[in-house]
Design an enzyme around this catalytic site. Structure first.
Site, PDB file in Angstrom:
ATOM      1  N   ARG A 269      -7.969   3.804  -5.044  1.00  0.00           N
ATOM      2  CA  ARG A 269      -8.919   4.444  -4.126  1.00  0.00           C
ATOM      3  C   ARG A 269      -8.800   5.939  -4.307  1.00  0.00           C
ATOM      4  NH1 ARG A 269      -9.546   6.041   1.316  1.00  0.00           N
ATOM      5  NH2 ARG A 269      -7.284   6.078   1.510  1.00  0.00           N
ATOM      6  N   LYS A 270      -8.244   6.627  -3.286  1.00  0.00           N
ATOM      7  CA  LYS A 270      -8.193   8.092  -3.348  1.00  0.00           C
ATOM      8  C   LYS A 270      -6.847   8.612  -3.837  1.00  0.00           C
ATOM      9  CE  LYS A 270     -10.841  10.350   0.306  1.00  0.00           C
ATOM     10  NZ  LYS A 270     -10.640  10.781   1.711  1.00  0.00           N
ATOM     11  N   GLY A 271      -5.786   7.939  -3.406  1.00  0.00           N
ATOM     12  CA  GLY A 271      -4.447   8.357  -3.814  1.00  0.00           C
ATOM     13  C   GLY A 271      -4.080   9.746  -3.339  1.00  0.00           C
TER      14      GLY A 271
ATOM     15  N   THR B 101       1.212  -0.081  -7.377  1.00  0.00           N
ATOM     16  CA  THR B 101       0.466  -0.134  -8.635  1.00  0.00           C
ATOM     17  C   THR B 101       0.869   1.035  -9.537  1.00  0.00           C
ATOM     18  OG1 THR B 101      -1.366  -1.010  -7.324  1.00  0.00           O
ATOM     19  CG2 THR B 101      -1.860  -0.374  -9.601  1.00  0.00           C
ATOM     20  N   TRP B 102       1.009   2.192  -8.935  1.00  0.00           N
ATOM     21  CA  TRP B 102       1.405   3.385  -9.704  1.00  0.00           C
ATOM     22  C   TRP B 102       2.812   3.195 -10.268  1.00  0.00           C
ATOM     23  CZ3 TRP B 102       1.882   8.962  -7.219  1.00  0.00           C
ATOM     24  CH2 TRP B 102       1.833   9.914  -8.243  1.00  0.00           C
TER      25      TRP B 102
ATOM     26  N   GLY C 180       2.201   2.488  -3.018  1.00  0.00           N
ATOM     27  CA  GLY C 180       2.273   3.057  -4.367  1.00  0.00           C
ATOM     28  C   GLY C 180       2.773   2.072  -5.411  1.00  0.00           C
TER      29      GLY C 180
ATOM     30  N   LYS D 233       0.803  -1.231   0.000  1.00  0.00           N
ATOM     31  CA  LYS D 233       0.000   0.000   0.000  1.00  0.00           C
ATOM     32  C   LYS D 233       0.835   1.279   0.000  1.00  0.00           C
ATOM     33  CE  LYS D 233      -3.354  -1.457  -0.703  1.00  0.00           C
ATOM     34  NZ  LYS D 233      -3.544  -2.457  -1.805  1.00  0.00           N
TER      35      LYS D 233
ATOM     36  N   HIS E 109       7.517  -7.758  -3.038  1.00  0.00           N
ATOM     37  CA  HIS E 109       7.180  -7.136  -1.752  1.00  0.00           C
ATOM     38  C   HIS E 109       8.158  -7.610  -0.670  1.00  0.00           C
ATOM     39  CE1 HIS E 109       3.516  -4.917  -2.452  1.00  0.00           C
ATOM     40  NE2 HIS E 109       2.775  -5.947  -2.763  1.00  0.00           N
TER      41      HIS E 109
ATOM     42  N   ARG F  92       6.218   5.184   1.507  1.00  0.00           N
ATOM     43  CA  ARG F  92       5.108   6.125   1.699  1.00  0.00           C
ATOM     44  C   ARG F  92       5.000   6.464   3.177  1.00  0.00           C
ATOM     45  NH1 ARG F  92      -1.257   5.037  -0.153  1.00  0.00           N
ATOM     46  NH2 ARG F  92      -1.830   7.248  -0.182  1.00  0.00           N
TER      47      ARG F  92
HETATM   48  P1  PAP Z   1      -0.416  -3.009  -3.264  1.00  0.00           P
HETATM   49  O1  PAP Z   1       0.696  -2.947  -2.276  1.00  0.00           O
HETATM   50  O2  PAP Z   1      -1.524  -3.908  -2.815  1.00  0.00           O
HETATM   51  O3  PAP Z   1       0.041  -3.320  -4.649  1.00  0.00           O
HETATM   52  P2  PAP Z   1      -0.429  -0.202  -3.747  1.00  0.00           P
HETATM   53  O4  PAP Z   1      -0.625   0.014  -5.186  1.00  0.00           O
HETATM   54  O5  PAP Z   1       0.952  -0.111  -3.199  1.00  0.00           O
HETATM   55  O6  PAP Z   1      -1.085  -1.570  -3.304  1.00  0.00           O
HETATM   56  O7  PAP Z   1      -1.247   0.859  -2.927  1.00  0.00           O
HETATM   57  C1  PAP Z   1      -2.532   1.295  -3.249  1.00  0.00           C
HETATM   58  C2  PAP Z   1      -2.545   2.789  -3.010  1.00  0.00           C
HETATM   59  O8  PAP Z   1      -1.970   3.451  -4.153  1.00  0.00           O
HETATM   60  C3  PAP Z   1      -3.963   3.325  -2.867  1.00  0.00           C
HETATM   61  O9  PAP Z   1      -3.847   4.443  -1.986  1.00  0.00           O
HETATM   62  P3  PAP Z   1      -5.055   4.996  -1.120  1.00  0.00           P
HETATM   63  O10 PAP Z   1      -5.676   3.833  -0.414  1.00  0.00           O
HETATM   64  O11 PAP Z   1      -4.446   5.988  -0.163  1.00  0.00           O
HETATM   65  O12 PAP Z   1      -5.981   5.657  -2.064  1.00  0.00           O
HETATM   66  C4  PAP Z   1      -4.275   3.726  -4.290  1.00  0.00           C
HETATM   67  O13 PAP Z   1      -5.341   4.650  -4.404  1.00  0.00           O
HETATM   68  C5  PAP Z   1      -2.954   4.330  -4.712  1.00  0.00           C
HETATM   69  N1  PAP Z   1      -2.787   4.339  -6.173  1.00  0.00           N
HETATM   70  C6  PAP Z   1      -3.049   3.336  -7.049  1.00  0.00           C
HETATM   71  N2  PAP Z   1      -2.806   3.734  -8.300  1.00  0.00           N
HETATM   72  C7  PAP Z   1      -2.400   5.013  -8.238  1.00  0.00           C
HETATM   73  C8  PAP Z   1      -2.030   5.988  -9.227  1.00  0.00           C
HETATM   74  N3  PAP Z   1      -2.042   5.701 -10.504  1.00  0.00           N
HETATM   75  N4  PAP Z   1      -1.655   7.221  -8.789  1.00  0.00           N
HETATM   76  C9  PAP Z   1      -1.633   7.523  -7.473  1.00  0.00           C
HETATM   77  N5  PAP Z   1      -1.986   6.653  -6.489  1.00  0.00           N
HETATM   78  C10 PAP Z   1      -2.368   5.407  -6.870  1.00  0.00           C
END
Ligand code: PAP
Length: 319
Positions: free
Chosen positions: A285-287, A70-71, A68, A66, A135, A157
């Site tokens: 989600r919100k990012g 995916t980004w 970042g 969680k 991970h 993060r």
């Molecule tokens: P994972 O460890 O399960 O792969 P991961 O992608 O690290 O998850 O974390 C998800 C977070 O990245 C979410 O944050 P939030 O709960 O605070 O909203 C998700 O919204 C955010 N996220 C996913 N894709 C993007 C993106 N393209 N830009 C910015 N934030 C993103």
């Protein structure tokens, strides 16, 4: 830390002897090499550690959960594409991000390659350069990853936003029709380190220290910096990977393709699964930076600040 052999068969035999705990009253987890995992992931992680042969031109993304991932996967995929095509105007259908989730193209090695008999990626036949993710903590990485010339990009993060992101994620995954898991207990669990891929603080610090020692080997980036200076950071990642952008238009294009709003609204990410039982949509989600302010009490905030002061700040790491 456990002083157990890392040979996959020995690890499997000693699974029952590993320390165990219950994560959020929903999952059994066990401690291997100082970190907490689902028991089914320990053997795949051990196989990764002992069998994986890194190539010098591999790029390995790394993160705890969680923060970042995916980004970073989506951005790296665009950066590593051979020619940086520009998609913003009309060629949406040419963009691989519209066809599968970023997690499909950049598999998390221990859970998507070594934990299944039929992985969709064959490590030996995948053409170079390979773009992969883990991970796993730094200490558990295969020697070939640490000692070859392959590059590692780690994303960290702020711990308070990480815990809130985890809380939403696991509540949506496991808590259907139930009350959310009490947030104070989730914070206690996060601070104790007894959670999936925890402890968070040790995970981050290990990569941080290594990135300080070997900056050409490990690029350590922060989710918050990616949000506040996306162009600067994405250009830095591209240069680190040896794929610098030709012009600013390319950077803008990659940022647009990987923006949360766009990815979240692509059909491929609204539906289905890449890693069962995690719906593709649950990665978005919100990012936002600072979303924790909407949830944490002053006591919870101080609880996490205190452990950050002890575990991160002495190493010059401020998240
Ligand atoms: P994972 O460890 O399960 O792969 P991961 O992608 O690290 O998850 O974390 C998800 C977070 O990245 C979410 O944050 P939030 O709960 O605070 O909203 C998700 O919204 C955010 N996220 C996913 N894709 C993007 C993106 N393209 N830009 C910015 N934030 C993103």
């Amino acid at each position: 830390m456990q002083n157990l052999s890392s040979s996959p068969n020995d690890v499997e035999k000693s699974l029952n002897d590993l320390p165990k705990a219950r994560f959020w009253e929903i999952l059994d987890i066990c401690q291997w090499e100082g970190f907490w995992f689902e028991p089914g992931l320990v053997k795949p992680a051990a196989i990764f550690k002992s069998n994986f042969q890194a190539r010098d031109d591999d790029v390995i993304l790394a993160s705890t959960i969680k923060t970042g991932t995916t980004w970073l996967k989506a951005l790296s995929l665009c950066i590593m594409e051979k020619d940086h095509k520009t998609f913003a105007n009309s060629h949406n259908h040419d963009d691989i991000l519209t066809k599968e989730s970023p997690h499909y193209y950049v598999p998390t090695i221990e859970s998507m390659i070594y934990s299944t008999k039929t992985p969709h990626v064959d490590l030996y036949y995948t053409s170079a350069p390979r773009l992969l993710h883990t991970h796993l903590p730094y200490a558990v990485l295969p020697d070939s990853v640490r000692n070859s010339a392959c590059k590692i990009v780690y994303i960290a993060r702020n711990p308070k936003d990480t815990v809130i992101s985890m809380w939403h994620f696991f509540n949506s995954l496991f808590g259907r029709n139930q009350e959310p898991f009490p947030l104070d207990k989730a914070v206690d669990c996060f601070c104790s380190g007894v959670h999936l891929y925890g402890p968070f603080f040790e995970h981050v610090v290990e990569y941080w220290q290594e990135s300080q020692k070997r900056p050409k080997k490990i690029l350590f980036i922060k989710y918050e910096e990616l949000k506040s200076d996306p162009k600067g950071l994405v250009s830095k990642i591209a240069e680190f990977m040896g794929r610098p952008f030709a012009d600013e238009g390319e950077v803008d294009d990659v940022l647009w393709r990987c923006s949360l709003e766009r990815l979240k609204n692509l059909e491929v990410n609204k539906n289905g699964f890449t890693v069962f039982p995690v719906p593709n949509k649950s990665y978005f989600r919100k990012g936002e930076v600072g979303d924790w302010k909407n949830y944490l009490t002053p006591q919870m905030e101080e609880q996490i600040n205190k452990i950050s002061r002890i575990k991160l700040e002495p190493f010059g790491l401020f998240l």
